[in-house]
Design an enzyme around this catalytic site. Sequence first.
Site, PDB file in Angstrom:
ATOM      1  N   PHE A  69      14.757  19.722  -1.562  1.00 49.23           N
ATOM      2  CA  PHE A  69      13.406  19.184  -1.734  1.00 49.23           C
ATOM      3  C   PHE A  69      13.292  17.790  -1.113  1.00 49.23           C
ATOM      4  O   PHE A  69      12.307  17.465  -0.467  1.00 49.23           O
ATOM      5  CB  PHE A  69      13.080  19.112  -3.236  1.00 49.23           C
ATOM      6  N   ARG A 124       1.889   8.855  12.843  1.00 54.16           N
ATOM      7  CA  ARG A 124       1.501  10.082  13.548  1.00 54.16           C
ATOM      8  C   ARG A 124      -0.011  10.314  13.495  1.00 54.16           C
ATOM      9  O   ARG A 124      -0.617  10.748  14.470  1.00 54.16           O
ATOM     10  CB  ARG A 124       2.224  11.272  12.915  1.00 54.16           C
ATOM     11  N   ARG A 134     -10.325   4.928   9.242  1.00 55.99           N
ATOM     12  CA  ARG A 134      -9.322   4.538   8.241  1.00 55.99           C
ATOM     13  C   ARG A 134      -8.202   3.866   9.007  1.00 55.99           C
ATOM     14  O   ARG A 134      -7.679   4.412   9.966  1.00 55.99           O
ATOM     15  CB  ARG A 134      -8.773   5.776   7.520  1.00 55.99           C
ATOM     16  N   TYR A 157       0.836  -1.196   0.000  1.00 52.91           N
ATOM     17  CA  TYR A 157       0.000   0.000   0.000  1.00 52.91           C
ATOM     18  C   TYR A 157       0.879   1.258   0.000  1.00 52.91           C
ATOM     19  O   TYR A 157       0.649   2.194  -0.768  1.00 52.91           O
ATOM     20  CB  TYR A 157      -0.959   0.006   1.200  1.00 52.91           C
TER      21      TYR A 157
END
Lengths: 439, 441
Positions: B328, B247, B257, B200
Site C-alpha cells: 500500500f 505533474r 489553482r 499546505y
Amino acid sequence: MASTPTTSAKKDVYLVIGGSGFLGRHVVEALLARGDSVSVFDLVQRHHDVPFYSGDISEEELVSDALRKSGATCIIHTASPMHGLDDPALYWKVNVDGTQAVINAAIANGVPKLVYTSSAGVVFDGHDLIDVDERIPPLEKAMDPYNESKAKAEELVLAANGKGGLCTVALRPAGIFGPGDHQFLAGLFQAWQRGQSHIQVGDNTNIFDWTYVGNCVHAHLLAADKLGPTSPEEIERLKESLKIALPSIECTTQRHRVPTSRCRPLGPYVTPPPNADEILANWNNPNYEPPMPRPAIRSKFDQFSDAALARATPEELPLQVAGQVFFITNGEPTGFWDMPRVVYRFFDEHFQKPNTKRRWVLPRELGFMLASAAEWWAWLIGKEPGFTRYRVTYTCAWRCFNIEKARRVLGYEPQVGLEEGIRRTVEWWTAEQKKAEKA
Amino acid sequence: MGAASMLTLLLTHPLEFRTLLQYKIWHEPKRDITAPSEHPTSGWDRPSMRRCWQFLDQTSRSFAGVIKELNGDLARVVCLFYLILRGLDTLEDDMTLPDEKKQPLLRQFHKLAITPGWTFTESGPDEKDRQVLVEWTVVCDELLLLDSRLTRPAPTASRRYRDIILDITEKVETGMADFAHRAATTDKVYVETVDEYNLYCHYVAGLVGEGLTRLWSASGKEADWLGEQLELSNAMGTMLQKTNIIRDFREDADERRFFWPREIWGRDVYGKAAGGLPPFREMAEMHAPGREKQALWAQSGMIVDVLCYACDSLDYLRLLREQSVFAFCAIPQTMAMATLALCFMNYEMFQRNIKIRKAEAASLIMRSTNPRDVALIFRHYSRVIHARAVPEDPNFIKLSVACGKVRARPRPPSPVHSQTDLRPARRSSNGSSATTPPSCA
C-alpha cells in the site's frame, strides 16, 4: 556529539607538517582563526604569519628539532608529494620514510597526538567502491606508487598508536578540492583550453564522493581535539546513540524542515489551534527533537550493528578516535562527471567561449584502448602521457564512502556543501587569474 | 483494456504489451473483499459498507486497488478514511461555494461526518465526487460502527480507529479552511514561500501520512512507535502530493489553482540562465512561447524539492513489516518516482496533462514488493533524472546530489542472484555493501 568536552582541557600547541601545501595551509588558517598556537614544518616557506621550520621530514633530527623549538603537543601531518608523479622512490622517501621519522621524533619528544592525512585512494584498486566503510581490508596490491606509499604510511601511523604515550589517528579524505588547489581545477582548465570539454569517458553513472577542503580541515581539527584515550562511559554513550538516526546532510539540497502536526508554523490561521504555542515553539527551535527519535536503520551487516560491535576487539572498537581511520567526504555523492561539467560550464561563461560541440561520450572500454595507445605513444616519443589507463579507471569507477563513523565518533558534519564549495573554488581561481594577469 | 487497444499496443509498443499481458497472467489480487469469509472484516454484507466500497471504486483510480488489498480490518478502515478525505476535498475544491458557506462546512466536517442523517447536496454540478456527500449517511453509519465491528479486542482510546481518523480530519479541514479563507478574502493568488508550500502539503497530504501510520500502529500490524515517526510519515505523504502538484501544473493553472511556490518559480537565476530573461511574474508565463527553458528550470527546481523526500520514503518503507501495508505504501511512492522521471525536462508537462503509461504502472505494481526492489526502482528513476540533467540548469548540482544520495544509499543486504551482470566491487568486511549491478543502480 559535538558538544561533549574534549579530552584535554589544556589547549594544544600544533605543528602542521606540510603547512605550506594546499590542505596544510588551510589547517594552519583554521587553527589561527580559532586562536591556537601553530607552527609549520615544510620544505619551502610560502606564508610568514606563523613560526616556520624548514626541512625534509625524512630527516628525523630536523623534525625533532622543530618539535622541541615549537613545543608542539599535537602534530598534524599533511605532507605528501602530489599525486601523479613518475617517481616511486620520492613517494616512498617522503610518505613512508618521512612518516616513520615523524613518528620516531614524536615518540622521542613525548608528543601525545599525531593526526595523519591519509587518502581514500588507499583502498581503491580500480574496483567499484560502493558505500564502503572503514572495515574494508587493505589492498594486496596498490593502484600506483603514490597510493602504495600512502597506505604504508597509514599502517605505520596506526601501528604507532599507544607507543610511548603517542595517540594516532588517520583520516582518509576523498577527492579534496577547494581554493588553493593547483591540481584538480588546473587539470580541468587545461582540458577546457584544449577544447576537450565536450569529451566524457564513461557514461557518468558511477557515483563519486568529493570533499571540500574546509570540511576536510574541520575533520582534522575534530580528530585532533578528540584524540586521546576514550573513556568507557563515552563508549557506552556512543553505543546508545547508535540507535538513533543521524540527520540527513542537506548542505547543498537545502531542504526545509518537514512540518508535522507537532512541529510546524501556524500558517494563515483564523483561530489558532489549542496547542499553538507548543507547536510553534517546536518549529522555532532549530534543535527540536521529537519525543520519539528516529531509529537508525541497520542490517546485521552494518558496521555498527550489535553483531559487528560484539565481534570487535577493544583495540579495534570503532567507537574511539585513537588508532582508528576515518573516511571523510562531503556526504554528497554525485555522478563523477557532474563536477567537471559544472567547472567547464563556469569556464565557458567566464571566458564567454562556450564549447558548442556535442557532448561526446566514450565508452569505458574504448577509453582504455585509447589510453593504452596514448601511453605507448608517450613512451615512444619520451613524453609524460596526459591520458592514462589510470585516469580512465578513476573516472569510470564508483567511489563512494560511508562516513557514519566520522559523524558518530568525531562528531563530523560537513560545513560547506558541494555547491557552495565549487562557488568558493572558482571565485578563488578567478582572483588568482586576475593577479597573474597584473603581474 | 479492450482487445482492440491491446492489439494496437502489441503493434506500437510490444514491450508494454508484454508487461500488461504478464500483469494479467501473474498478478493476483491479494484478497477478495466480497468473499463471504472476508465479510467480518470487509463489511461487504452490509449495504452501507458495500455502497462505500462502490464509492471507493468510483472516486479513486489509483488507491482503490491497494486499499482493497490491505489485510484484516485495515482495508475497510482506510476505505472510510479515504472517503472522508474525498468528501473534504470535494468541499475544498468547489468554486461554486462562497467562502461564508464553505468555512463552517470545512471547519465542522469532523463533526458533520459522524452526525447521523447529515448529507450535503449543494456541491457544484462539476464536482465529480459530489454523490459521496449526497449519500453521506452510508459513510456516517459505517464510521459509527467502526470500532465496534472489529475482529480484535476493544481498543484503548488512542488506538481507536475512529478517533484517529477524526483527529486527522479536524487537522486537515482546519488547514484547508485557513488556506481557502486566505485565497477568498485577500488578493493573494500564489503560494509565496517554500515553507508555506510545505505547510499546505502537510495539511493535505503529510497529515494523511501521519493518520495512516497511526492506523497501522493501532491495528497492531506495525510497531507502536511507528505512529510516532511524524517526520517520516509526513515525508511519505508530502512526496506524493508534491509530485502531483508538479505533474498537474497545466490542469491546475487552467482552473486558476496555483500551488507552486513563487520562491521557486519566481527565481531570478532561472531567467538569467535562460538567456537573460526577467523572472516570471505570473505562473501563466510558464507556458508562454519563448519561456520554455526558463519554465524547465523552474520545473527542475520543483523536482529537486521532491527528490529530497526520496530517502526518507525509503527509510519509512524499511521500517514496515506487514506485506499488505508495505505494498500500500510502496506502490504510490514508486509511481511518484516514475512520474518525476516522466516530467523532468519534459516541456509537454506545461502544455497538457501527462501520465505514466499503463504498462509502466503495472510493472511498478508487480515489482514494489520489498524494500530492496523498491530501492532499486528509486535508483533507476534517479538515474533517469540524472542522465537528463544539464549544467545549464541552475539546479544542476542540487539535482546531482539529490540523485546521488538515492543511488549511493546503503543497500538492503541480500544475496547476489545474478553473477552475469556484475562488475566486481570491493566491500567492507563482514559482507556489508552488497553490490548491485551498475546496470540497475
